[in-house]
Design an enzyme around this catalytic site. Structure first.
Site, PDB file in Angstrom:
ATOM      1  N   VAL A  27     -10.583  17.953  13.943  1.00  9.66           N
ATOM      2  CA  VAL A  27      -9.632  16.944  14.430  1.00  9.66           C
ATOM      3  C   VAL A  27      -8.770  17.544  15.537  1.00  9.66           C
ATOM      4  CG1 VAL A  27      -7.737  15.394  13.834  1.00  9.66           C
ATOM      5  CG2 VAL A  27      -9.543  15.853  12.157  1.00  9.66           C
ATOM      6  N   ASP A  84     -15.468   7.954  16.640  1.00  8.80           N
ATOM      7  CA  ASP A  84     -14.966   9.322  16.618  1.00  8.80           C
ATOM      8  C   ASP A  84     -13.547   9.370  16.052  1.00  8.80           C
ATOM      9  OD1 ASP A  84     -15.117  12.268  17.873  1.00  8.80           O
ATOM     10  OD2 ASP A  84     -13.200  11.386  18.458  1.00  8.80           O
ATOM     11  N   LYS A  96     -11.815  10.994  12.342  1.00  5.22           N
ATOM     12  CA  LYS A  96     -10.641  11.859  12.321  1.00  5.22           C
ATOM     13  C   LYS A  96      -9.507  11.230  11.513  1.00  5.22           C
ATOM     14  CE  LYS A  96     -11.947  13.753  16.814  1.00  5.22           C
ATOM     15  NZ  LYS A  96     -11.687  13.748  18.274  1.00  5.22           N
TER      16      LYS A  96
END
Length: 433
Positions: A134, A203, A207
């Protein structure tokens, strides 16, 4: 005294990040050894294409048999930077079974199967570290997992994808359209040839799942995260945002319910005031804003992607895991004791900016206001403007007070049924106030 026998590291993947990890391990070998208390040795590198020239890496270390590499009994730490679900998942669990701890940058796998991986690490008394999963080089996982372990985190709000932030920043600063800004991001190497994972929010959602799980000590999977991409954001949306003293960012938002009984995790474009610290995050940078009971408001900022920044986070984890290895200890594992349920998007409460195309005639505003009132959504401001082309329609922009997403959804469905409403041009949440 420094131990003379080196700790052996197996590297899975030697792309942009993996090659930087190998380079730093070589060029900073003495410093790493001093920090750890023992030398670290690159014992093998698993790749798919062994014939490619890899500068600085001994060809004798390169193999295509990743499974055989992680099964070696002399490997202390496996660094996984290949990404994806398989074979990464199988390789990580095999590494645990054969005595190695693991450092990973694999956000997709951790968001989907983090609980199972933590369980495997605990079963074999090994470490699983993933700072690089992350926000690249930004120290974020460890502060949430360790530095704030004694505090109560209530909200995590952040820009966690550099590609989308570059595109939206370009649209804001130059007036460019989405496609034009995406083309520039691609030309500069910020966007992949297929940017779907970034621009559609996949994406960032992975995270968000990881951040929510750590922040709230509860298991949050990728499927629990509401996701909305940014491909529909227009120059007109930015113009409206500027009229409100705002800009637009793709945000990952994880928060506790006001009663503390549940959590939500979501990714979507949102307007935020220019006075908010996240509004000034430019280009491909990332930033995460954390709100907690004792420490108040904290912001973590820096490069969120790229070979060297991400490798920096990987190496930080490698040092920590190697230190644990030498001391015979393990670091923090999964913290899911709170086991808070994850609520759906309908329970989220925030403000909204709704742009409508309506008939330009008397009574329309009253009809629209009645629909909002019937669904319990209070209006803050209204702005109506006739169109210069004189087609008999007008643009109506409504900004609400705080309301639940379910109430807003019902309002929009009812608005679409009005004869005087030609269409709902855009719906944008307003955050950070």
């Amino acid at each position: 005294m420094m131990r003379t026998r080196p700790l052996k590291v197996a590297l899975l993947g030697c792309g942009v990040v993996g090659s930087e990890v190998a380079r730093i391990m070589t060029t900073h070998a003495d410093d790493l050894a001093a920090r750890i208390g023992a030398p670290v040795e690159l014992a093998g590198v698993a790749v798919r294409r062994p014939d490619r020239v890899r500068e600085g890496i001994d060809p004798s270390l390169v193999t295509t048999d990743a499974t055989a590499l992680v099964k070696r009994g002399d490997i202390d730490v496996v660094v996984e930077v290949i990404g994806g679900i398989e074979p990464a998942r199988s390789l990580i669990t095999t590494a645990f079974e054969h005595g190695a701890s693991v450092v990973s940058a694999n956000k997709a796998l951790l968001a989907q199967d983090g609980a199972a991986l933590h369980a495997a690490a605990e079963e074999h008394d090994k470490d699983l570290y993933y700072e690089a999963a992350v926000a690249g080089a930004i120290p974020l996982i460890r502060p949430l997992r360790e530095s704030l372990a004694g505090d109560k985190v209530n909200r995590v709000l952040g820009i966690v994808n550099g590609t989308t932030n570059f595109i939206l920043d370009k649209m804001d600063s130059t007036g460019a359209g989405y496609q034009e800004a995406l083309d520039e991001a691609t030309a500069l190497g910020y966007a992949e040839a297929d940017p779907t994972a970034d621009v559609e929010g996949f994406d960032a959602a992975a995270k968000a799942a990881i951040l929510a799980g750590i922040a709230f000590h509860s298991r949050v999977r990728l499927d629990d995260v509401y996701r909305e991409g940014m491909t529909e954001v227009t120059a007109a949306d930015f113009a409206s945002a500027k009229n409100m003293g705002c800009t637009i960012k793709l945000l990952a938002i994880c928060e506790r319910a006001q009663d503390g009984g549940s959590v939500t995790a979501r990714v979507h474009p949102a307007m935020i005031p220019l006075s908010h610290p996240l509004a000034s995050v430019r280009g491909a940078y990332n930033a995460v804003f954390v709100e907690s009971d004792a420490s108040g408001q904290l912001m973590f900022y820096g490069p969120g992607a790229g070979g060297a920044p991400t490798a920096s986070a990987v190496l930080g984890d490698l040092v920590a895991v190697c230190r644990n290895r030498l001391s015979g200890a393990t670091g923090p594992g999964e913290s899911a004791y709170a086991a808070l349920p994850v609520s759906g998007m309908g329970d989220v409460v925030t403000r909204y900016h709704i742009s409508l195309d309506v008939a330009d005639k008397p009574g329309v505003l009253a009809q629209v206001a009645t629909v909002f009132a019937e669904h319990g959504v209070s209006i803050d401001t209204v702005r109506q403007q006739g169109r210069p082309e004189g087609d008999g329609d007008a643009s109506l922009v409504v900004v609400t007070h705080r309301a639940s997403d379910a109430s807003l959804t019902g309002t929009v469905e009812a608005l679409r049924k009005l004869d005087t409403v030609r269409g709902v041009a855009s719906i944008m949440r307003v955050e950070g106030e």
